[in-house]
Design a protein around this motif. Sequence first.
Motif, mmCIF file in Angstrom:
data_model
loop_
_atom_site.group_PDB
_atom_site.id
_atom_site.type_symbol
_atom_site.label_atom_id
_atom_site.label_comp_id
_atom_site.label_asym_id
_atom_site.label_seq_id
_atom_site.Cartn_x
_atom_site.Cartn_y
_atom_site.Cartn_z
ATOM 1 N N GLN A 41 40.168 27.326 37.800
ATOM 2 C CA GLN A 41 40.417 28.761 38.227
ATOM 3 C C GLN A 41 41.666 28.404 39.527
ATOM 4 O O GLN A 41 41.738 27.264 39.692
ATOM 5 C CB GLN A 41 39.174 29.426 39.224
ATOM 6 N N GLY A 42 42.204 29.599 40.040
ATOM 7 C CA GLY A 42 42.939 29.347 41.092
ATOM 8 C C GLY A 42 42.178 29.430 42.466
ATOM 9 O O GLY A 42 41.175 29.859 42.371
ATOM 10 N N ASP B 31 53.781 42.777 47.603
ATOM 11 C CA ASP B 31 55.365 42.849 48.216
ATOM 12 C C ASP B 31 55.778 41.523 48.353
ATOM 13 O O ASP B 31 56.878 41.489 48.763
ATOM 14 C CB ASP B 31 55.500 43.641 49.480
ATOM 15 N N TYR B 32 54.963 40.320 48.162
ATOM 16 C CA TYR B 32 55.493 39.139 48.858
ATOM 17 C C TYR B 32 54.624 38.183 47.595
ATOM 18 O O TYR B 32 53.365 38.139 47.514
ATOM 19 C CB TYR B 32 54.976 38.806 50.033
ATOM 20 N N LEU B 34 54.717 33.923 45.876
ATOM 21 C CA LEU B 34 54.808 32.605 46.177
ATOM 22 C C LEU B 34 54.487 31.880 45.113
ATOM 23 O O LEU B 34 53.613 32.236 44.176
ATOM 24 C CB LEU B 34 53.755 31.959 47.518
ATOM 25 N N TYR B 36 53.209 27.886 44.243
ATOM 26 C CA TYR B 36 52.716 26.499 44.776
ATOM 27 C C TYR B 36 52.573 25.641 43.764
ATOM 28 O O TYR B 36 52.137 25.860 42.434
ATOM 29 C CB TYR B 36 51.251 26.787 45.480
ATOM 30 N N PRO B 44 47.492 22.232 47.411
ATOM 31 C CA PRO B 44 48.918 23.040 46.874
ATOM 32 C C PRO B 44 49.656 22.993 47.864
ATOM 33 O O PRO B 44 49.582 22.868 49.057
ATOM 34 C CB PRO B 44 48.252 24.409 46.507
ATOM 35 N N PHE B 46 53.479 24.687 49.254
ATOM 36 C CA PHE B 46 54.450 25.691 48.848
ATOM 37 C C PHE B 46 55.769 25.213 48.243
ATOM 38 O O PHE B 46 56.267 24.065 48.546
ATOM 39 C CB PHE B 46 54.735 26.339 50.384
ATOM 40 N N PHE B 89 50.815 27.404 40.656
ATOM 41 C CA PHE B 89 49.969 28.571 40.919
ATOM 42 C C PHE B 89 50.964 29.422 41.388
ATOM 43 O O PHE B 89 51.981 29.343 42.225
ATOM 44 C CB PHE B 89 49.006 28.276 41.976
ATOM 45 N N SER B 93 50.642 38.573 47.911
ATOM 46 C CA SER B 93 50.141 39.098 48.945
ATOM 47 C C SER B 93 50.429 40.788 49.259
ATOM 48 O O SER B 93 51.607 41.116 48.540
ATOM 49 C CB SER B 93 50.113 38.540 50.156
ATOM 50 N N ASN B 97 48.537 41.481 57.263
ATOM 51 C CA ASN B 97 47.636 40.464 57.370
ATOM 52 C C ASN B 97 46.601 40.349 56.054
ATOM 53 O O ASN B 97 45.595 40.520 56.490
ATOM 54 C CB ASN B 97 47.103 40.187 58.787
ATOM 55 N N THR B 98 47.225 40.240 55.062
ATOM 56 C CA THR B 98 46.174 40.185 53.834
ATOM 57 C C THR B 98 46.232 38.941 52.996
ATOM 58 O O THR B 98 47.242 38.183 53.160
ATOM 59 C CB THR B 98 46.461 41.472 52.716
ATOM 60 N N PRO B 99 45.088 38.522 52.507
ATOM 61 C CA PRO B 99 45.065 37.285 51.995
ATOM 62 C C PRO B 99 45.925 37.028 50.592
ATOM 63 O O PRO B 99 46.222 38.091 50.013
ATOM 64 C CB PRO B 99 43.517 36.945 51.440
ATOM 65 N N LEU B 100 46.336 35.732 50.360
ATOM 66 C CA LEU B 100 46.906 35.381 49.149
ATOM 67 C C LEU B 100 45.763 35.574 48.097
ATOM 68 O O LEU B 100 44.755 35.082 48.247
ATOM 69 C CB LEU B 100 47.553 34.183 49.176
ATOM 70 N N PHE B 102 45.518 34.246 44.169
ATOM 71 C CA PHE B 102 46.074 33.325 43.332
ATOM 72 C C PHE B 102 45.639 33.346 41.913
ATOM 73 O O PHE B 102 44.747 34.118 41.482
ATOM 74 C CB PHE B 102 45.611 31.933 43.699
ATOM 75 N N GLY B 103 46.748 33.023 40.917
ATOM 76 C CA GLY B 103 46.682 32.968 39.614
ATOM 77 C C GLY B 103 45.746 31.723 39.242
ATOM 78 O O GLY B 103 45.568 30.851 40.211
ATOM 79 N N LYS B 104 45.480 31.489 37.982
ATOM 80 C CA LYS B 104 44.572 30.405 37.404
ATOM 81 C C LYS B 104 45.343 29.018 37.382
ATOM 82 O O LYS B 104 44.863 28.210 37.416
ATOM 83 C CB LYS B 104 43.909 30.544 36.247
#
Lengths: 114, 112
Positions: A41-42, B31-32, B34, B36, B44, B46, B89, B93, B97-100, B102-104
Amino acid sequence: ETGVTQSPTHLIKTRGQQVTLRCSSQSGHNTVSWYQQALGQGPQFIFQYYREEENGRGNFPPRFSGLQFPNYSSELNVNALELDDSALYLCASRSGLAVYNEQFFGPGTRLTVL
Amino acid sequence: DQQVKQNSPSLSVQEGRISILNCDYTNSMFDYFLWYKKYPAEGPTFLISISSIKDKNEDGRFTVFLNKSAKHLSLHIVPSQPGDSAVYFCAASQPGNTPLVFGKGTRLSVIA
């Protein structure tokens, strides 16, 4: 300038026990986030601390708790461990809250719950 | 409910060729974005990011493309090098101030 460090590297616990994981943030960084990465998983967001206060929480039960200290290092505590808590736990630090500020990850703590 | 999807668990590419890693998202509030890169036993790191006001961002060998209407982004690596072999990855976000999220991840293997 040291990067983000985490301890321990590996840990084996049994179901029902409690565990504390530690993270030292990069110098000058006042925000620490914790993530759980299960196998295949991520990373999944657990919570974030900013200037010693919890500032955001993901979909994790209350037995996942944390602290941030005046030097901005942080702890993740997990009570009543379950088998599904086995994962890589990552912490990341950055300066401030803006997502545009680069987040630096530590190498992680591999937790195995038997 | 996965908001960020990387549907290819692995990708194998010859050294010198282009690597294209794909990512789809379902939340139109993102809207943003990334990318990794993660090596074994390391956290990970960036790689590159893109804001939703752009459709392309380039940094050396790495280019990220964003197609908002399709809710799709891709990472292009040209030319691919053996040192690029890692898990990649995609993360996204929302404003504020919202958390990232992630995909798998996609494991890229660059073969010499």
